[in-house]
Design a protein around this motif. Sequence first.
Motif: not given
Length: 781
Positions: A243-255
């Motif tokens: 149930e843990h939230p997944e990172p957003s696409l924008d968060d992935h792109l930032w990283t």
Amino acid sequence: MRDALLTTPLEELLAAARARRKGDGLVTYSPKVFVPLTTLCRDVCGYCTFARPPRRGERAYMSEADVLAIARAGAAAGCTEALFTLGDKPELRYKVARDELAALGCETTLEYLARVAKLVLEETGLLPHLNPGVMSSDELAALRPVSASMGIMLETVADRLSARGGPHWASPDKLPSRRLETIALAGELRIPFTSGILIGIGETREERLDALEALAELHERHGHLQEVIVQNFRAKPATRMAEHPEPSLDDHLWTIAAARLVLPADVSVQAPPNLAYEDFPRLLDAGIDDWGGISPVTIDHVNPEAPWPDLVRLGRATRSRLLNLAARLPVYPTYVDQAWLDAQLFPHVLRASDAQGLARDDHWHPGERGSLPFVVARDALPLDSAGELGEEELVRLFRARGDERQRVFAAADRLRRETSGDEVSYVVTRNIQYTNVCYFRCGFCAFSKGRLAANLRGAPYLVPLDEIVRRSREAWERGASEVCLQGGIHPAFTGDYYASVVEAIRDEVPGLHIHAFSALEVWQGAATLGVRLEDYLTRLRALGLGSLPGTAAEILDDEVRAVICPDKVTTEQWLAVHDAAHRVGLQSNVTIMFGHVEGPEHWARHLLRAREQQRLSGGFTEFVPLPFVHMEAPMWLQGRARSGPTFAESLLVHAVARLALHPEITNIQASWVKLGREGVAAALRAGVNDLGGTLMNESISRSAGSEHGQEMPPEAMEALIRASRRKPRQRTTLYGDAPSERRAASFGARPLADPLNPPVKDAALKAPPRLVRPGLVARAG
């Protein structure tokens, strides 16, 4: 930089990351099979479905047979990597693992891993990439001989994530300090290595930057990190973090962008396309230059719910950002080097690589029969090649892929049409290799028979002078306008021997053009007589020598020559022979033999040296690319050479030569013995206007393993040319039209008589006490 990374708007950050992406325009991937050697693990990470406890009736480890079955399927599908993934040291937790290892004759999982990795390498040629977790220096060293590269995901440097209830709770091998130690030890052992971070498991952006900076520092210290993966957490059912939230696409792109800006420029940044689902093309917008492993055979066993995109979609997405997709090996090009790879492993890597250190993108080899891997497009837009091309521009053209490669071919074809029209020329000639005994030690040569060549084909022979004359007369009767003579250099040969051959042929067949003697033979002949090159060549010309072949050029770069032919003439000496020949009125051609240990930069230098020499002396009639036929070559058998050029490389050398040498050298020749009929037809659409000679007898390429025959008579030559919508023209050696009586005599020629090749011992030649070795003398001086 940290403040800027945390505060800069996302689109600006992405643009900065794209600007820092490697400038070769390639995004790579590794064609692989996934080998889950064991799913047992002593760690219990909160997000993992790969590792699971033992199940009754199931093996703890894959059998050797099952591993090989996967590897063979991958090899058949064109894969180059066997990715071994397994849990950390399961024998420390599970008795079933210890018992099965004992039955296998092993004490540890890593011992069994080394055994099956070696088996895959030797049986299938796939290059193992090993991800066995935390390791000691001794364990890393034990695996190095059987792995092209290794890896361990750092994931995070946040110790707090290992606390009770955290994602790495009860997982001793996920402690950041232990993983950093393994990466550092791999660096000390000079192991090409992969690492990465896992985002979205509870860390902060600051902690991600901490991890990236730690990896950057390790690479700056050891230089061994070939890639860093930025992987996004995906929640999986039946795990503690379901149930843990997944990172957003924008968060992935930032990283990803942050990784590209924090890491050294020579470290590739990878993001798995299957974990971005339909949004995977956007990963390119953050500066990645690698897609990771893609398998046509196996699923992603760590993320079985996420299939890889097929290569058509992957290529389309890559091209949509004006980039080209290229297959690589598990070891990156920078590390395809004996300084980084174990001596046992290096030959396997070299044979799987192309001239750029990437994966060979086809199964074509010079001299072999088989279908072509692609066609040359007839409607491609030509690349603009205006202006003189220097080394940097030539290397860029040699590295062309995809649509850009087709544009290079189109540009060369357009220039060919402007220069030569639609005529394709050829010469009726006979090759005479008068001996296969040679005291030089060229690593690529499967023809010569010296003391070090006992395992190669054929007995040592020396053709008597009267047999050379008989073959020349027979060639004339069959319509030849030329005889081409080259051979090994017998220790007893002097300059007088070569002179006697020319004189005998001219006396018997005065109308036959004698095209003879490589630069090495000329240099050795002059040196044995103690005369200047100009004086010796003047003597040969007066006796009847008509022109020189451009062989023995190989690669006109002494860095390469020191590896493949150390005692042969140097670059300067080769050029000096042809300069002298041109100045005394003898024309010649220039060849290049490519696809062994050299790279695009060496091809470029070769072309530039040929162009400069032509401007100085003006005597080259044509340029002749000769793809390396590897099958019987000593240096390939010894694991010191690539398996010849790829088909694309072969066509590019012809095409780029047309662009680089214009207008100094206007004839570009293709070798039907190396390329085969289909390959020659493709080369005719990539800048070629000449198909060389009919040959009658061909020994050198056949000795190396070529399957393309000994003769292509005029009937077959002209049929091939007409099938390519071109006009055949039978020519002389120096590119005049063949006399009508020669042309008439060449069609319908009777079969050749069996050639006489007596054993060399029959000649009873005696070698002098000191042999001429121009290359060694020049380097010693």
